[in-house]
Design an enzyme around this catalytic site. Structure first.
Site, PDB file in Angstrom:
ATOM      1  N   HIS A  99      12.683   4.885 -26.388  1.00  9.00           N
ATOM      2  CA  HIS A  99      13.285   3.691 -26.992  1.00  9.00           C
ATOM      3  C   HIS A  99      14.705   4.044 -27.414  1.00  9.00           C
ATOM      4  CE1 HIS A  99       8.928   3.267 -27.324  1.00  9.00           C
ATOM      5  NE2 HIS A  99       9.133   1.966 -27.264  1.00  9.00           N
ATOM      6  N   ASP A 102      12.912   1.241 -23.686  1.00  4.76           N
ATOM      7  CA  ASP A 102      12.467  -0.110 -24.053  1.00  4.76           C
ATOM      8  C   ASP A 102      13.146  -0.605 -25.325  1.00  4.76           C
ATOM      9  OD1 ASP A 102      10.724   0.336 -22.000  1.00  4.76           O
ATOM     10  OD2 ASP A 102       8.901  -0.093 -23.144  1.00  4.76           O
TER      11      ASP A 102
END
Ligand code: NI
Length: 235
Positions: A202, A60
């Protein structure tokens, strides 16, 4: 041939077939560390029927200038495809990275334009952010974003009809953003890894990228196959 003998032979054949079926089902569940044994016992034919356990890496908040490129290089080397939930504002900032990501065969999803948290007061603006991000990705790849990772996991079903987008949550969260130690992230993932799991990471931290690539090596050795989330959701 007597009728009873025919029936007995048919029954025997049926039992044999059922037996083989059971064997195949069991074989499919064999994990990779047992594959060597399978080769010795049954030969290659059986191994080709072994279905690897599927698992998905998702990233993400990217793309990020340095770390996403490093991650893409590592994934390419390993022949692994992941899913990236991108922020529209970063897509506009790093179009070349998004193009490489797409050309490498990764799945590109939507994470809103500015990492917006959905509330009852901003539903229309949230939808606008999803559209805007979709347009930014489409301008580069020629494909729409069909999957959304809603920031903080907050979603409303209305977008599924309005935008034809599906939410994708996660079930393994190593909280990679709160430790700079790749080893900690790796342990948290491998301890909770299971078939069809969706791992949340991430690609804006060096430690997360390092952890992701090492997790690929560790889990591939355990018989996992890394797939994009659409492969898990469509089943
Ligand atoms: Ni996020």
């Amino acid at each position: 041939m007597r009728k009873w003998l025919k029936i007995a032979l048919l029954d025997l054949l049926l039992l044999l077939l059922i037996g083989m079926e059971y064997h195949c089902a069991e074989t499919k569940m064999v994990q990779n560390r047992d594959v060597e044994a399978e080769i010795d016992t049954f030969g290659e034919g059986t191994v080709s029927q072994t279905t690897p356990k599927k698992i998905a890496l998702t990233f993400d908040d990217g793309p990020s200038a340095i770390y996403t490129t490093r991650l893409l290089d590592g994934l390419r080397k390993r022949g692994v495809h992941a899913t990236f939930f991108l922020l529209g504002e970063k897509v506009e900032q790093y179009p070349d990275i998004v193009r490489t990501m797409y050309e490498d065969g990764h799945l590109i999803g939507n994470h809103t334009y500015s990492h917006m948290q959905l509330t009852s007061a901003n539903m229309d603006r949230f939808e606008e952010e999803l559209r805007k991000t979709d347009e930014a990705v489409y301008a580069i790849t020629g494909e729409h974003t069909e999957y959304v990772r809603p920031p903080y996991g907050i979603w409303n079903k209305r977008y599924e009809e309005d935008l034809n987008m599906l939410p994708v949550l996660w079930n393994v969260d190593p909280k990679d953003w709160c430790t700079p130690d790749a080893g900690t992230v790796i342990t948290r993932i491998t301890e909770h890894a299971e078939e069809n799991a969706i791992i949340l990471l991430h690609d804006c931290y060096a430690s997360s990228v390092e952890a992701a690539l090492r997790v690929v090596d560790i889990l591939q050795a355990q018989g996992y196959e890394f797939v994009t989330v659409d492969e898990l959701i469509m089943e």
